[in-house]
Design an enzyme around this catalytic site. Sequence first.
Site, PDB file in Angstrom:
ATOM      1  N   HIS A 156      -9.818   1.631   4.058  1.00 55.30           N
ATOM      2  CA  HIS A 156      -8.684   1.793   5.026  1.00 55.30           C
ATOM      3  C   HIS A 156      -8.921   2.878   6.200  1.00 55.30           C
ATOM      4  O   HIS A 156      -9.686   3.727   5.983  1.00 55.30           O
ATOM      5  CB  HIS A 156      -7.450   2.025   4.097  1.00 55.30           C
ATOM      6  CG  HIS A 156      -6.205   2.208   4.903  1.00 55.30           C
ATOM      7  ND1 HIS A 156      -5.698   3.272   5.600  1.00 55.30           N
ATOM      8  CD2 HIS A 156      -5.088   1.173   5.005  1.00 55.30           C
ATOM      9  CE1 HIS A 156      -4.724   2.785   6.109  1.00 55.30           C
ATOM     10  NE2 HIS A 156      -4.197   1.709   5.480  1.00 55.30           N
ATOM     11  N   SER A 185       2.942  -2.080  10.419  1.00 57.71           N
ATOM     12  CA  SER A 185       4.390  -2.055  10.757  1.00 57.71           C
ATOM     13  C   SER A 185       5.204  -3.234  10.530  1.00 57.71           C
ATOM     14  O   SER A 185       6.018  -3.786  11.160  1.00 57.71           O
ATOM     15  CB  SER A 185       4.345  -1.461  12.245  1.00 57.71           C
ATOM     16  OG  SER A 185       4.214  -0.166  12.497  1.00 57.71           O
ATOM     17  N   GLY A 226       2.679  -1.048   4.179  1.00 60.66           N
ATOM     18  CA  GLY A 226       3.106   0.336   3.936  1.00 60.66           C
ATOM     19  C   GLY A 226       4.169   0.722   3.896  1.00 60.66           C
ATOM     20  O   GLY A 226       4.830   0.548   2.771  1.00 60.66           O
ATOM     21  N   ASN A 268       0.863  -1.210  -0.189  1.00 66.51           N
ATOM     22  CA  ASN A 268      -0.109  -0.036   0.006  1.00 66.51           C
ATOM     23  C   ASN A 268       0.813   1.290  -0.046  1.00 66.51           C
ATOM     24  O   ASN A 268       1.298   1.474   1.008  1.00 66.51           O
ATOM     25  CB  ASN A 268      -0.889  -0.190   1.176  1.00 66.51           C
ATOM     26  CG  ASN A 268      -1.765   1.261   1.324  1.00 66.51           C
ATOM     27  OD1 ASN A 268      -1.840   2.130   0.368  1.00 66.51           O
ATOM     28  ND2 ASN A 268      -2.351   1.417   2.512  1.00 66.51           N
ATOM     29  N   TRP A 269       0.917   1.896  -1.114  1.00 66.39           N
ATOM     30  CA  TRP A 269       1.914   2.961  -1.198  1.00 66.39           C
ATOM     31  C   TRP A 269       1.232   4.254  -0.786  1.00 66.39           C
ATOM     32  O   TRP A 269       1.982   5.320  -0.809  1.00 66.39           O
ATOM     33  CB  TRP A 269       2.432   3.102  -2.754  1.00 66.39           C
ATOM     34  CG  TRP A 269       3.421   1.897  -2.994  1.00 66.39           C
ATOM     35  CD1 TRP A 269       4.078   1.126  -2.148  1.00 66.39           C
ATOM     36  CD2 TRP A 269       3.504   1.450  -4.394  1.00 66.39           C
ATOM     37  NE1 TRP A 269       4.872   0.034  -2.882  1.00 66.39           N
ATOM     38  CE2 TRP A 269       4.765   0.364  -4.237  1.00 66.39           C
ATOM     39  CE3 TRP A 269       3.444   1.863  -5.829  1.00 66.39           C
ATOM     40  CZ2 TRP A 269       5.351  -0.350  -5.198  1.00 66.39           C
ATOM     41  CZ3 TRP A 269       3.850   1.263  -6.809  1.00 66.39           C
ATOM     42  CH2 TRP A 269       4.820   0.029  -6.514  1.00 66.39           C
ATOM     43  N   LYS A 270       0.002   4.361  -0.451  1.00 64.09           N
ATOM     44  CA  LYS A 270      -0.667   5.301  -0.102  1.00 64.09           C
ATOM     45  C   LYS A 270      -0.400   6.596  -0.880  1.00 64.09           C
ATOM     46  O   LYS A 270      -0.566   6.405  -2.152  1.00 64.09           O
ATOM     47  CB  LYS A 270      -0.130   5.837   1.540  1.00 64.09           C
ATOM     48  CG  LYS A 270      -0.376   4.386   2.379  1.00 64.09           C
ATOM     49  CD  LYS A 270      -0.163   4.762   3.751  1.00 64.09           C
ATOM     50  CE  LYS A 270      -0.125   3.408   4.534  1.00 64.09           C
ATOM     51  NZ  LYS A 270      -0.264   3.658   6.045  1.00 64.09           N
ATOM     52  N   GLU A 279      -6.030  -4.483  10.421  1.00 63.09           N
ATOM     53  CA  GLU A 279      -5.026  -3.453  10.746  1.00 63.09           C
ATOM     54  C   GLU A 279      -5.555  -2.771  11.976  1.00 63.09           C
ATOM     55  O   GLU A 279      -6.334  -1.833  11.660  1.00 63.09           O
ATOM     56  CB  GLU A 279      -5.131  -2.477   9.424  1.00 63.09           C
ATOM     57  CG  GLU A 279      -4.747  -3.219   8.133  1.00 63.09           C
ATOM     58  CD  GLU A 279      -3.896  -2.249   7.106  1.00 63.09           C
ATOM     59  OE1 GLU A 279      -2.883  -2.518   6.795  1.00 63.09           O
ATOM     60  OE2 GLU A 279      -4.532  -1.223   6.820  1.00 63.09           O
ATOM     61  N   GLU A 286      -7.199   5.085   7.314  1.00 68.84           N
ATOM     62  CA  GLU A 286      -6.735   6.397   7.051  1.00 68.84           C
ATOM     63  C   GLU A 286      -8.045   7.384   6.195  1.00 68.84           C
ATOM     64  O   GLU A 286      -8.309   8.432   6.725  1.00 68.84           O
ATOM     65  CB  GLU A 286      -5.429   6.707   6.302  1.00 68.84           C
ATOM     66  CG  GLU A 286      -4.211   6.469   7.125  1.00 68.84           C
ATOM     67  CD  GLU A 286      -3.102   5.614   6.448  1.00 68.84           C
ATOM     68  OE1 GLU A 286      -3.152   5.548   4.950  1.00 68.84           O
ATOM     69  OE2 GLU A 286      -2.171   5.265   7.120  1.00 68.84           O
ATOM     70  N   GLY A 295       1.786   2.422  10.659  1.00 64.16           N
ATOM     71  CA  GLY A 295       2.841   3.429  10.629  1.00 64.16           C
ATOM     72  C   GLY A 295       3.569   3.969  11.935  1.00 64.16           C
ATOM     73  O   GLY A 295       4.160   5.038  12.029  1.00 64.16           O
TER      74      GLY A 295
HETATM   75  P1  PGA Z   1       2.407   0.410   7.766  1.00 66.15           P
HETATM   76  O1  PGA Z   1       1.133   0.660   6.885  1.00 66.15           O
HETATM   77  O2  PGA Z   1       3.095  -0.888   7.106  1.00 66.15           O
HETATM   78  O3  PGA Z   1       3.159   1.498   7.349  1.00 66.15           O
HETATM   79  O4  PGA Z   1       2.246   0.152   9.323  1.00 66.15           O
HETATM   80  C1  PGA Z   1       0.141  -0.340   6.680  1.00 66.15           C
HETATM   81  C2  PGA Z   1      -1.118   0.016   6.078  1.00 66.15           C
HETATM   82  O5  PGA Z   1      -1.799   1.256   6.423  1.00 66.15           O
HETATM   83  O6  PGA Z   1      -2.105  -0.604   5.323  1.00 66.15           O
END
Ligand code: PGA
Length: 255
Positions: A96, A216, A237, A10-12, A169, A98, A175
Amino acid sequence: MKKEKIIIANWKMKLGLAETVKLSLEMKEKFSEFKKGEIVVCPNFISLLPVKKALQDSRIKTGAQDSFWEARGAYTGEISPDLLIEAGCDYVIIGHSERRQYLLLNYEIIHRELRAVLNTNKLTPIVCIGESLTEKKEGQSDRVIFEQLQQALTGIEFIEDQQIVIAYEPIWAIGTDKVATPAEVAYAHKIIRLTINDMFGIHVANHNFRIVYGGSVSSKNVHDFIGVENVDGFLVGGASLDADEFYKIAKTFTK
Ligand code: PGA
């Protein structure tokens, strides 16, 4: 049934267009000899077409980071599942955390998005669930996971082999470098598995669902999840922004 493991990047909104294409080419190179498991990268919308092109003749699939619940119409700024299919996507992330946090997406919307994706029968949704830190501290994690699944999935009917990926998640692990322990992941995934069994029966639960963990994940902790029950892969991520690091995660887990 033995399911293929799946590792999703997931490159956001972390990369520009040129950077995204560069990373895709690096991934293509890294994974050229890779035979096991499914690899998916989810770039931003405007990079989907160039990434698809960059990944030509590679096993790496593409996914989007969201989609709208209507197929076409006056919905300024939205992207439909059909458009994603036209852009060559095989996967799409739905709900997601976010988006739940910044765009106030709720599970009623997530349910509508999920239905629209499933109606195409050509895209696999990656449905995100997971509790916040406060909910965890208050001992509410089980209830939250259960309710989110119920809200997202109630009333869904399966067309043949339609697949769904559930991504557990926990928000506190995204993150933050605070990866959930294998025991926490095993426990949460068990609840997910039991809830899906209950909602759809064991056959559908086994045949149509995979459950991945996200939060993470890195090459340093991926070993800990090998052999953990009901973990079919990861949504990655930060660590997916480096081709070598992402490759190590995939290689270690699919060995
Ligand atoms: P992260 O993000 O691996 O940076 O914790 C995961 C995600 O948001 O899908």
